[in-house]
Structures are given as C-alpha cells and as structure tokens.
Scaffold this motif. Structure first.
Motif, PDB file in Angstrom:
ATOM      1  N   GLY A  13       0.788  -1.237   0.000  1.00  0.00           N
ATOM      2  CA  GLY A  13       0.000   0.000   0.000  1.00  0.00           C
ATOM      3  C   GLY A  13       0.814   1.279   0.000  1.00  0.00           C
ATOM      4  O   GLY A  13       1.921   1.339  -0.535  1.00  0.00           O
ATOM      5  N   SER A  36       0.319  -3.674   3.595  1.00  0.00           N
ATOM      6  CA  SER A  36       1.694  -3.419   4.022  1.00  0.00           C
ATOM      7  C   SER A  36       2.085  -1.989   3.687  1.00  0.00           C
ATOM      8  O   SER A  36       1.886  -1.528   2.560  1.00  0.00           O
ATOM      9  CB  SER A  36       2.630  -4.395   3.296  1.00  0.00           C
ATOM     10  OG  SER A  36       3.971  -4.038   3.570  1.00  0.00           O
ATOM     11  N   PHE A  56      10.369  -5.668   3.823  1.00  0.00           N
ATOM     12  CA  PHE A  56      10.384  -7.128   4.001  1.00  0.00           C
ATOM     13  C   PHE A  56      11.806  -7.677   3.934  1.00  0.00           C
ATOM     14  O   PHE A  56      12.037  -8.838   4.240  1.00  0.00           O
ATOM     15  CB  PHE A  56       9.563  -7.794   2.891  1.00  0.00           C
ATOM     16  CG  PHE A  56       8.098  -7.502   2.954  1.00  0.00           C
ATOM     17  CD1 PHE A  56       7.255  -8.261   3.745  1.00  0.00           C
ATOM     18  CD2 PHE A  56       7.555  -6.456   2.221  1.00  0.00           C
ATOM     19  CE1 PHE A  56       5.889  -7.999   3.800  1.00  0.00           C
ATOM     20  CE2 PHE A  56       6.201  -6.194   2.266  1.00  0.00           C
ATOM     21  CZ  PHE A  56       5.370  -6.957   3.047  1.00  0.00           C
ATOM     22  N   GLY A  57      12.737  -6.826   3.462  1.00  0.00           N
ATOM     23  CA  GLY A  57      14.101  -7.314   3.241  1.00  0.00           C
ATOM     24  C   GLY A  57      14.250  -7.916   1.847  1.00  0.00           C
ATOM     25  O   GLY A  57      14.699  -9.059   1.719  1.00  0.00           O
ATOM     26  N   LYS A 203       5.569  14.651 -10.474  1.00  0.00           N
ATOM     27  CA  LYS A 203       5.631  13.314 -11.070  1.00  0.00           C
ATOM     28  C   LYS A 203       4.279  13.058 -11.721  1.00  0.00           C
ATOM     29  O   LYS A 203       3.264  13.624 -11.285  1.00  0.00           O
ATOM     30  CB  LYS A 203       5.854  12.266  -9.976  1.00  0.00           C
ATOM     31  CG  LYS A 203       7.210  12.334  -9.312  1.00  0.00           C
ATOM     32  CD  LYS A 203       7.248  11.332  -8.167  1.00  0.00           C
ATOM     33  CE  LYS A 203       8.616  11.294  -7.506  1.00  0.00           C
ATOM     34  NZ  LYS A 203       8.600  10.483  -6.273  1.00  0.00           N
TER      35      LYS A 203
HETATM   36  P1  NAP Z   1      10.573   2.069  -3.250  1.00  0.00           P
HETATM   37  O1  NAP Z   1      11.736   2.971  -3.481  1.00  0.00           O
HETATM   38  O2  NAP Z   1       9.977   1.408  -4.441  1.00  0.00           O
HETATM   39  O3  NAP Z   1      10.912   0.933  -2.200  1.00  0.00           O
HETATM   40  C1  NAP Z   1      12.084   0.942  -1.400  1.00  0.00           C
HETATM   41  C2  NAP Z   1      11.921  -0.107  -0.328  1.00  0.00           C
HETATM   42  O4  NAP Z   1      10.934   0.288   0.618  1.00  0.00           O
HETATM   43  C3  NAP Z   1      11.437  -1.463  -0.825  1.00  0.00           C
HETATM   44  O5  NAP Z   1      12.494  -2.215  -1.365  1.00  0.00           O
HETATM   45  C4  NAP Z   1      10.827  -2.042   0.415  1.00  0.00           C
HETATM   46  O6  NAP Z   1      11.841  -2.498   1.308  1.00  0.00           O
HETATM   47  C5  NAP Z   1      10.209  -0.836   1.079  1.00  0.00           C
HETATM   48  N1  NAP Z   1       8.803  -0.661   0.722  1.00  0.00           N
HETATM   49  C6  NAP Z   1       8.269   0.144  -0.229  1.00  0.00           C
HETATM   50  N2  NAP Z   1       6.941   0.074  -0.231  1.00  0.00           N
HETATM   51  C7  NAP Z   1       6.610  -0.811   0.745  1.00  0.00           C
HETATM   52  C8  NAP Z   1       5.386  -1.301   1.242  1.00  0.00           C
HETATM   53  N3  NAP Z   1       4.195  -0.898   0.752  1.00  0.00           N
HETATM   54  N4  NAP Z   1       5.421  -2.202   2.254  1.00  0.00           N
HETATM   55  C9  NAP Z   1       6.609  -2.616   2.772  1.00  0.00           C
HETATM   56  N5  NAP Z   1       7.795  -2.175   2.353  1.00  0.00           N
HETATM   57  C10 NAP Z   1       7.802  -1.283   1.355  1.00  0.00           C
HETATM   58  O7  NAP Z   1       9.429   2.872  -2.482  1.00  0.00           O
HETATM   59  P2  NAP Z   1       9.249   4.447  -2.234  1.00  0.00           P
HETATM   60  O8  NAP Z   1       9.150   5.126  -3.557  1.00  0.00           O
HETATM   61  O9  NAP Z   1      10.243   4.901  -1.211  1.00  0.00           O
HETATM   62  O10 NAP Z   1       7.797   4.438  -1.592  1.00  0.00           O
HETATM   63  C11 NAP Z   1       7.613   3.957  -0.282  1.00  0.00           C
HETATM   64  C12 NAP Z   1       6.127   3.928   0.026  1.00  0.00           C
HETATM   65  O11 NAP Z   1       5.568   5.229  -0.150  1.00  0.00           O
HETATM   66  C13 NAP Z   1       5.353   2.994  -0.906  1.00  0.00           C
HETATM   67  O12 NAP Z   1       4.494   2.234  -0.114  1.00  0.00           O
HETATM   68  C14 NAP Z   1       4.607   3.914  -1.846  1.00  0.00           C
HETATM   69  O13 NAP Z   1       3.341   3.386  -2.197  1.00  0.00           O
HETATM   70  C15 NAP Z   1       4.461   5.189  -1.021  1.00  0.00           C
HETATM   71  N6  NAP Z   1       4.499   6.407  -1.835  1.00  0.00           N
HETATM   72  C16 NAP Z   1       5.538   6.629  -2.687  1.00  0.00           C
HETATM   73  C17 NAP Z   1       5.536   7.788  -3.465  1.00  0.00           C
HETATM   74  C18 NAP Z   1       6.638   8.039  -4.472  1.00  0.00           C
HETATM   75  O14 NAP Z   1       6.575   9.100  -5.151  1.00  0.00           O
HETATM   76  N7  NAP Z   1       7.619   7.186  -4.622  1.00  0.00           N
HETATM   77  C19 NAP Z   1       4.494   8.699  -3.338  1.00  0.00           C
HETATM   78  C20 NAP Z   1       3.457   8.448  -2.436  1.00  0.00           C
HETATM   79  C21 NAP Z   1       3.465   7.292  -1.691  1.00  0.00           C
HETATM   80  P3  NAP Z   1      12.290  -4.050   1.376  1.00  0.00           P
HETATM   81  O15 NAP Z   1      13.114  -4.276   0.140  1.00  0.00           O
HETATM   82  O16 NAP Z   1      13.046  -4.126   2.662  1.00  0.00           O
HETATM   83  O17 NAP Z   1      11.035  -4.881   1.368  1.00  0.00           O
END
Ligand code: NAP
Length: 252
Positions: A13, A36, A56-57, A203
């Motif tokens: 999520g 999650s 989750f790693g 974005k």
């Molecule tokens: P990412 O770079 O794709 O993910 C980096 C790491 O964060 C993943 O390898 C995982 O760690 C952990 N992770 C990401 N989403 C997760 C989830 N839903 N549940 C458990 N672990 C998660 O992710 P990100 O861009 O930093 O985004 C992180 C969260 O923010 C996501 O849930 C995304 O939906 C939300 N979000 C992102 C953005 C954006 O612009 N990127 C905007 C709004 C909301 P492990 O490898 O240890 O499992």
C-alpha cells in the motif's frame, strides 16, 4: 459442510487506491486482507483490515513472508513511482508462486492550454528549470530533493510541498509547505499566485487528489515539468481502479 477458508490477500500500500481496495475487501468475509506500508510517513492514514509496517528485506523477504502467512494473492498497489517495491513484488510473486496484480491509477493526460515538459527523471527535470523560471513549485515529494540541491540551481527559489519535513540535501533557497492532498483548485490557484510561481514540477502520479495543481497551472499559463512513470514490471497484469482489483480477487 466445511466452511471454505478466507482468501488471504496482501496489498502493498501507501496510496489512496490501496486504502480504497482494503475498504472494499474488508467488508467481504471470504477475504482476509493485510495492507503493508513502508513506514515512510509519520502518521499514515490507516486502512481497515490488518496492517503491517516496514520493509520485508528484498524479494526473498517478501516471498518468505507470503509463504509464512499463506498469502493466496498479492496486489501491488504502491505509488506508480515506487519502482523498487514493484520489482520486488514481481520477483517475490514468482519465487513464492503467488498470483500478482498491479493496481495503477492512470497517468495524467495533457489538455489544450497545457505547457508540459516531459522528463524521464528528477535529475532531468532539475536540468530544465533554469530555462523555465526562477520560482519553482516542487511537488515531487521529500525523497528526491537531492536532485534539486545542486549549486547550478542556487539562483532558483523553491516552494517544496511534502507530507513530512524533507531532510538534506535540499535546494539552497526553499520554503517548505507541509501538507497532504486532496487539494482544491481554489487553494492551488491561491498558492501559485501568492508565491509568484513560474514553473511547477510534478511526477505523473495520476489521480484526482493532486490534479488541481495542473488545472491551476494551465489557467495561469505556467509551464509544468512532468516526470514520466517507470514501467510496471513485464508480464504483471494491471488494474486501473480498486473495483477492477476487487474483481480480480473474487476469481479466487
Ligand atoms: P521504493 O523505493 O519502491 O521501495 C524501497 C523499499 O521500501 C522497498 O524495497 C521495500 O523495502 C520498502 N517498501 C516500499 N513500499 C513498501 C510497502 N508498501 N510495504 C513494505 N515495504 C515497502 O518505495 P518508495 O518510492 O520509497 O515508496 C515507499 C512507500 O511510499 C510505498 O508504499 C509507496 O506506495 C508510497 N508512496 C511513494 C511515493 C513516491 O513518489 N515514490 C508517493 C506516495 C506514496 P524491502 O526491500 O526491505 O522490502
């Protein structure tokens, strides 16, 4: 007759769509849903159903979690720009032999009167800015701010809007606005006016909650730098709405 076991669904999520999906599934007694969250936001809006927080790693960790919790179906409802998690989901689903669906809201489409500049990355977006204006409204989130922290952008001023406070490296001249959508058109118009914004950076997140900034920019004749989405991992089926994802779950 034995009662059939509930279908166990894991939703990755962190988006409005993920929360809506959990809301729809939570009312169905034949489904047990766990959402999650990465744990990036200090006070997230929690969905109904079970919630777990933190990484989750890697793909192996996610695959192990799914095996341990007897997950029948995985839905990657992360943000369109959470590319690492989406890759992990595809790999983990293959490792654990769990069916995977990606829930991705459609991207935004330029309309008459828009002045959009499409870029492939935040770094590329930063490179375009000096030619487009001095006062920048940056709405790409707090995580990628380093791309705008280079000395070549020191002459620019940034209004940075994010849910939680950004951490360095950040642009040299900036004001931070802590807020989270949905945003109104009137509010966005007022923000552009009050801060004398010349250029908006976003974005291609899609969705209604943060779209009013695009309308406000169009009305004001302000250029918009739009960062394109990373692709969904190959072979993963995509649903555009939570309802479509619910339909997919009902097949189990
Ligand atoms: P990412 O770079 O794709 O993910 C980096 C790491 O964060 C993943 O390898 C995982 O760690 C952990 N992770 C990401 N989403 C997760 C989830 N839903 N549940 C458990 N672990 C998660 O992710 P990100 O861009 O930093 O985004 C992180 C969260 O923010 C996501 O849930 C995304 O939906 C939300 N979000 C992102 C953005 C954006 O612009 N990127 C905007 C709004 C909301 P492990 O490898 O240890 O499992």
């Amino acid at each position: 007759m034995p009662v059939p076991a509930a279908v166990r669904v894991l939703v990755l999520g962190g988006t409005t769509e993920a929360r809506r999906l959990a809301e729809s599934l939570a009312g169905d007694r034949s489904v047990r849903v766990t959402t999650s969250l990465a744990g990036r936001v200090a006070a997230p809006r929690l969905p109904p159903g079970e919630v777990r927080v933190g990484g989750f790693g890697g793909p192996e960790g996610l695959a192990a979690w799914m095996r341990e919790h007897d997950v029948d179906a995985l839905i990657d409802a992360t943000h369109p720009f959470a590319a690492a998690m989406s890759r992990n989901a595809a790999e983990a689903a293959a490792l654990a032999h769990v069916p995977l669906l990606a829930l991705r809201r459609p991207g935004w489409v330029a309309q008459d009167g828009d002045h959009w500049h499409s870029t492939g990355s935040l770094a590329e977006a930063a490179g375009l800015l000096p030619a487009l204006g001095e006062r920048v409204f940056l709405t790409t989130g707090r995580m990628g701010l380093a791309a705008f922290a280079g000395a070549d952008l020191d002459a620019l001023w940034f209004l940075v809007r994010s849910v939680d406070a950004p951490e360095p490296p950040c642009p040299a001249r900036m004001e931070v606005l802590l807020d989270r959508g949905p945003f109104t058109l009137e509010g966005e118009r007022e923000l552009l006016r009050r801060h004398r914004i010349d250029v908006l950076v976003t974005k291609d997140s899609g969705g209604d909650a943060t779209a009013p900034k695009l309308t406000a920019a169009r009305e004001a004749g302000i250029p918009v730098v739009v960062v394109r989405r990373p692709p969904v991992p190959e072979g993963v089926p995509v649903a555009a709405t939570p309802d479509e994802a619910v339909e997919w779950v009902r097949r189990f």
